[in-house]
Design an enzyme around this catalytic site. Structure first.
Site, PDB file in Angstrom:
ATOM      1  N   CYS A 187       0.811  -1.210   0.000  1.00 47.90           N
ATOM      2  CA  CYS A 187       0.000   0.000   0.000  1.00 47.90           C
ATOM      3  C   CYS A 187       0.846   1.262   0.000  1.00 47.90           C
ATOM      4  CB  CYS A 187      -0.888   0.053   1.241  1.00 47.90           C
ATOM      5  SG  CYS A 187      -1.928  -1.383   1.438  1.00 47.90           S
ATOM      6  N   GLY A 233       0.295   0.254  -5.102  1.00 53.23           N
ATOM      7  CA  GLY A 233      -0.952  -0.502  -5.021  1.00 53.23           C
ATOM      8  C   GLY A 233      -1.890  -0.087  -6.131  1.00 53.23           C
ATOM      9  N   ASN A 282      -0.199   1.375   5.681  1.00 53.35           N
ATOM     10  CA  ASN A 282       0.753   0.621   4.857  1.00 53.35           C
ATOM     11  C   ASN A 282       1.549  -0.277   5.791  1.00 53.35           C
ATOM     12  OD1 ASN A 282       3.894   1.434   3.211  1.00 53.35           O
ATOM     13  ND2 ASN A 282       2.581  -0.328   2.899  1.00 53.35           N
ATOM     14  N   GLY A 283       1.465  -1.568   5.547  1.00 56.20           N
ATOM     15  CA  GLY A 283       2.196  -2.517   6.386  1.00 56.20           C
ATOM     16  C   GLY A 283       1.335  -3.719   6.700  1.00 56.20           C
ATOM     17  N   TYR A 339      13.141  -3.041  -4.958  1.00 58.35           N
ATOM     18  CA  TYR A 339      12.071  -3.114  -5.958  1.00 58.35           C
ATOM     19  C   TYR A 339      10.922  -2.137  -5.731  1.00 58.35           C
ATOM     20  CZ  TYR A 339       7.844  -4.796  -8.259  1.00 58.35           C
ATOM     21  OH  TYR A 339       6.684  -4.874  -8.989  1.00 58.35           O
TER      22      TYR A 339
HETATM   23  P1  AMP Z   1       8.769 -13.911 -11.037  1.00 60.94           P
HETATM   24  O1  AMP Z   1       8.401 -13.919 -12.484  1.00 60.94           O
HETATM   25  O2  AMP Z   1       7.700 -14.530 -10.182  1.00 60.94           O
HETATM   26  O3  AMP Z   1      10.129 -14.494 -10.777  1.00 60.94           O
HETATM   27  O4  AMP Z   1       8.844 -12.394 -10.584  1.00 60.94           O
HETATM   28  C1  AMP Z   1       9.989 -11.623 -10.830  1.00 60.94           C
HETATM   29  C2  AMP Z   1       9.619 -10.238 -11.254  1.00 60.94           C
HETATM   30  O5  AMP Z   1       8.680  -9.670 -10.345  1.00 60.94           O
HETATM   31  C3  AMP Z   1      10.825  -9.336 -11.273  1.00 60.94           C
HETATM   32  O6  AMP Z   1      10.868  -8.708 -12.540  1.00 60.94           O
HETATM   33  C4  AMP Z   1      10.606  -8.332 -10.160  1.00 60.94           C
HETATM   34  O7  AMP Z   1      10.938  -7.023 -10.561  1.00 60.94           O
HETATM   35  C5  AMP Z   1       9.118  -8.411  -9.882  1.00 60.94           C
HETATM   36  N1  AMP Z   1       8.799  -8.365  -8.447  1.00 60.94           N
HETATM   37  C6  AMP Z   1       9.572  -8.611  -7.395  1.00 60.94           C
HETATM   38  N2  AMP Z   1       8.890  -8.475  -6.227  1.00 60.94           N
HETATM   39  C7  AMP Z   1       7.630  -8.160  -6.566  1.00 60.94           C
HETATM   40  C8  AMP Z   1       6.444  -7.884  -5.810  1.00 60.94           C
HETATM   41  N3  AMP Z   1       6.430  -7.923  -4.477  1.00 60.94           N
HETATM   42  N4  AMP Z   1       5.314  -7.567  -6.500  1.00 60.94           N
HETATM   43  C9  AMP Z   1       5.322  -7.548  -7.850  1.00 60.94           C
HETATM   44  N5  AMP Z   1       6.409  -7.793  -8.614  1.00 60.94           N
HETATM   45  C10 AMP Z   1       7.554  -8.102  -7.990  1.00 60.94           C
END
Ligand code: AMP
Length: 470
Positions: A9, A35, A110-111, A250
């Protein structure tokens, strides 16, 4: 029950501005990356609170100017929310607003709280009736039951019972209260515009409304803003702060400054450090857009290998798309990203991303890059292996779905089909934050998603599943 936490969030608040709701809308616009599932604003005109909450993006929810006529007053708070299964319902949109014996109050959170279920059970036994599945509602119930005279004391009474991650903004008819949990997991920034105090999850929200950055709230700090100005309190027991390192990796926007550093600089330095730890002979460095870009630039600078835009992102992709009847392989990733053949064909390519979660993105993109004629593909990840779920407000899949929880780096390399794979070390990531000059880097951040070392403990389920909240 989900076997994981589910909220990501962003929060915003402004006190004492004639365009409060409008500026809150803009603040939420800037925080949209935190979000995308629902958003909302609650405004106060000094006598009553009014709410407008909707599913969807800020630009869709607030596309009609008339909305702002329903949100009069000089004070407002707002929220953007992402939630996974079970929580994507309008009744869980924030800010949550309630009327109780002392008036009205709204809260944006947020949290994630780690003892919310415990408290909820206790409150339900005492007769509380919950209308959402959000752990935030627990705070409202605790606040409504608190017996202290002042709002500040009631907030403190309530928060002394909760554990976990919270950056919170409350609004009553006449006051705004902002609080950061004692560990300081999530960021919370204070600014000022036209004499009005602003709080926001990230500085990028201040930039858009031309607010001046004042400072970050301290971990464990609570501020109350009312007609007499701003009052700061540090009401909680002091613990070692543990801001979330994944905000740098990220989650936060690269143009924001949080935890004392600009996110872009940390990401770029992570890329530089990655090049030192995992060098490779190659012809071109390519980022997985957008999250891998700053680290890829850092990797290229440090290694001397040229950075190129080898993957182009379509910025207009919505949440769903109608596929052609004759199915196209890997359609989902293709509609978002397309390789530039001239950059990739016949080259040894270094592909940089910020993190690997399930491994799906990396696997598909490497396939795409090979199809575009790459001779070799070397995957470099600008953070350590994500092996543990987050319990403090970042959406991550369950432990079993995290590829690094059960696979070695060599196995992941085989799964994503890269020629070589290198992850930044934890030490390297700490160095990139610039926060460990000369001394040990341990314990300056929450690194639970990489280390499994959770700074705020939580009950474990009997099965090997992680704790479920709601
Ligand atoms: P995956 O395809 O499941 O390995 O997701 C990796 C991708 O998701 C990477 O390009 C990251 O930048 C992105 N990513 C990492 N953490 C999150 C998150 N919490 N929510 C959404 N995307 C994420």
């Amino acid at each position: 029950m989900l076997d994981k936490f589910e909220d990501e969030c962003g929060v915003f608040g402004i006190y004492g501005h004639p365009e409060a709701a409008n500026l809150t809308y803009l603040g939420l616009y800037a925080l949209q990356h935190r979000g995308q599932e629902s958003c909302g604003i609650v405004a106060s005109d000094g006598t009553a609170l009014r709410a407008y909450r909707k599913m969807g993006l800020v630009s869709d929810a607030f596309k009609n100017n008339a909305v702002f006529e329903q949100l009069p007053g000089k004070n407002a708070i707002g929220h953007v929310r992402y939630s996974t299964a079970g929580g994507n319902d309008i009744k869980n949109c924030q800010p949550i607003m309630v009327d109780y014996v002392r008036g009205s109050i709204a809260v944006a959170h947020n949290g994630n709280l780690v003892n919310a279920q415990e408290l909820r059970n206790e409150l339900e036994r005492l007769g509380s009736i919950f209308s959402t599945i959000a752990d935030t509602e627990v705070i409202i119930h605790l606040l409504a039951r608190a017996q202290s005279d002042s709002l500040a004391d009631r907030v403190i009474d309530a928060l002394k019972r909760v554990r976990g991650a919270y950056s919170l903004v409350f609004l009553t008819e006449t006051r705004m209260v902002a609080v950061r949990d004692p560990n300081g997991f999530r960021p919370l920034i204070l600014g000022i515009v036209d004499g009005a105090y602003v709080v926001a999850s990230e500085t990028c929200a201040l930039d858009l409304i031309e607010a001046e950055f004042v400072r970050e709230l301290d971990p464990g700090e609570m501020i109350v803003v009312d007609k007499d100005g701003l009052h700061s309190y540090h009401p909680f027991d002091v613990v070692k702060p543990s801001p979330c390192i994944f905000e740098y990796v990220y989650f936060a926007r690269p143009d924001s400054t949080i935890f004392g550093r600009e996110v872009y600089g940390v990401r770029k330095e992570s890329g530089r450090q990655l090049a030192r730890e995992y060098p490779v002979e190659a012809d071109v460095v390519v980022a997985i857009p957008d999250s891998g870009v700053p680290a890829a630039i850092g990797y290229a600078e440090e290694s001397g290998i040229p950075f190129e835009l080898g993957l182009i992102r379509n910025h207009y992709v919505g949440r769903t798309f109608i596929e052609p009847q004759q199915s196209i392989r890997h359609f989902g990733v293709k509609i978002k990203l397309n390789p530039v053949r001239g950059v990739i064909e016949g080259k040894r390519v270094v592909v940089v991303d910020d993190s690997v979660v399930r491994g799906t993105t990396a696997r598909k993109i490497i396939k795409m890059i090979r199809n575009a004629g790459a001779k070799e593909v070397h995957l470099r990840i600008s953070s350590p292996p994500t092996s543990h779920p987050c319990y403090y407000g970042i959406d991550t899949p369950t432990r079993t779905e995290l590829i690094a929880s059960s696979h070695s780096i060599e196995e992941i390399n085989r799964y994503v089909t890269s020629d070589t794979l290198g992850y930044l070390s934890q030490e390297g990531l700490h160095k990139a934050t610039g926060g460990c000059d000369g001394g040990s880097c341990e314990g300056q951040f929450c690194t639970a998603c990489f280390s499994g070392d959770y700074p705020v403990k939580f009950p474990r389920l009997k099965s090997d599943k992680q704790l479920g909240l709601f």
